[in-house]
Scaffold this motif. Structure first.
Motif, PDB file in Angstrom:
ATOM      1  N   GLU A   1      10.245   6.805  -2.666  1.00 42.22           N
ATOM      2  CA  GLU A   1       8.963   6.184  -2.964  1.00 42.22           C
ATOM      3  C   GLU A   1       8.172   7.045  -3.935  1.00 42.22           C
TER       4      GLU A   1
ATOM      5  N   CYS B   1       0.264   6.126   3.640  1.00 44.37           N
ATOM      6  CA  CYS B   1       1.372   5.173   3.721  1.00 44.37           C
ATOM      7  C   CYS B   1       1.367   4.482   5.075  1.00 44.37           C
TER       8      CYS B   1
ATOM      9  N   THR C   1       9.849  -4.583  -4.753  1.00 39.34           N
ATOM     10  CA  THR C   1       8.941  -3.450  -4.858  1.00 39.34           C
ATOM     11  C   THR C   1       7.997  -3.644  -6.036  1.00 39.34           C
TER      12      THR C   1
ATOM     13  N   ARG D   1       6.122  -2.229  -1.044  1.00 40.29           N
ATOM     14  CA  ARG D   1       7.553  -2.523  -0.882  1.00 40.29           C
ATOM     15  C   ARG D   1       7.757  -3.594   0.185  1.00 40.29           C
TER      16      ARG D   1
END
Length: 200
Positions: free
Chosen positions: A196, A37, A78, A70
């Motif tokens: 998420e 991420c 998103t 996102r």
């Protein structure tokens, strides 16, 4: 991001060019976390427009599941990309859904994006001619679409990085150009927030 997705078809990602590009060396440099991420900053230069469109947000790549993209600014949005579908959310509401069984290009688009974000050059080789080089712990790669349909949408893609992909540039056949910079990279289960993870 929607324009990027449709341009790629725009995520998967004929090894004629493998001899020209040090794919094995680059793959050896790339980390291969299960969860990746970070932050993205995207600039879109539309043909005929002087001022580029800028956006930023977070992304997560989860092996075996897909990509969560996102956008936080200028407008929250998103996107969830899996092997079977592309889903766009406005808040918690599904604003758009494209399924691979109804839109065959969806699977190809998602595979390209997943491979780009995860740096899976082996998969990218199936759809693109790959040329690149390695300099110490850094590398760069140029991609040219093999299939006419993909080549019509995408002029060229280039990416560079080290252990992770740092930059992606996409030059679309329309003349539009997209630049994406990745930063604040984190890996492992702690990298992805609970909300998420719930979306993937």
């Amino acid at each position: 991001m929607k324009r990027l997705i449709f341009a790629l078809a725009v995520s998967a990602s004929c090894a004629v060019a493998s001899a020209a590009a040090p794919i094995a060396k680059i793959q050896a440099l790339l980390a291969k976390p299960t969860v990746l991420c970070g932050r993205f900053d995207q600039t879109k230069q539309l043909a005929g427009m002087k001022k580029p469109l800028a956006s930023n947000g977070r992304f997560c790549v989860v092996a075996g599941k897909g990509v969560l993209w996102r956008t936080l600014k200028p407008f929250p949005n998103t996107l969830r990309l899996t092997r079977d579908e592309i889903v766009s959310f406005q808040g918690e509401r599904v604003a758009m859904r494209l399924e691979a069984k109804q839109e065959p290009t969806v699977r190809m688009i998602n595979s390209v994006l997943f491979s780009l974000l995860s740096g899976d050059l082996g998969q990218l080789e199936t759809l693109f001619e790959v040329d690149g080089n390695v300099d110490g712990g850094s590398w760069n790669v140029a991609l040219k679409a093999r299939q006419p349909a993909l080549a019509k949408a995408i002029g060229a893609i280039s990416l560079d990085g080290g252990a992770y992909v740092k930059n992606i540039q996409i030059a679309e056949a329309s003349g539009d150009k997209t630049f994406i910079v990745f930063s604040e990279i984190k890996t492992g289960e702690g990298a992805i927030a609970a909300d998420e993870a719930a979306l993937l």
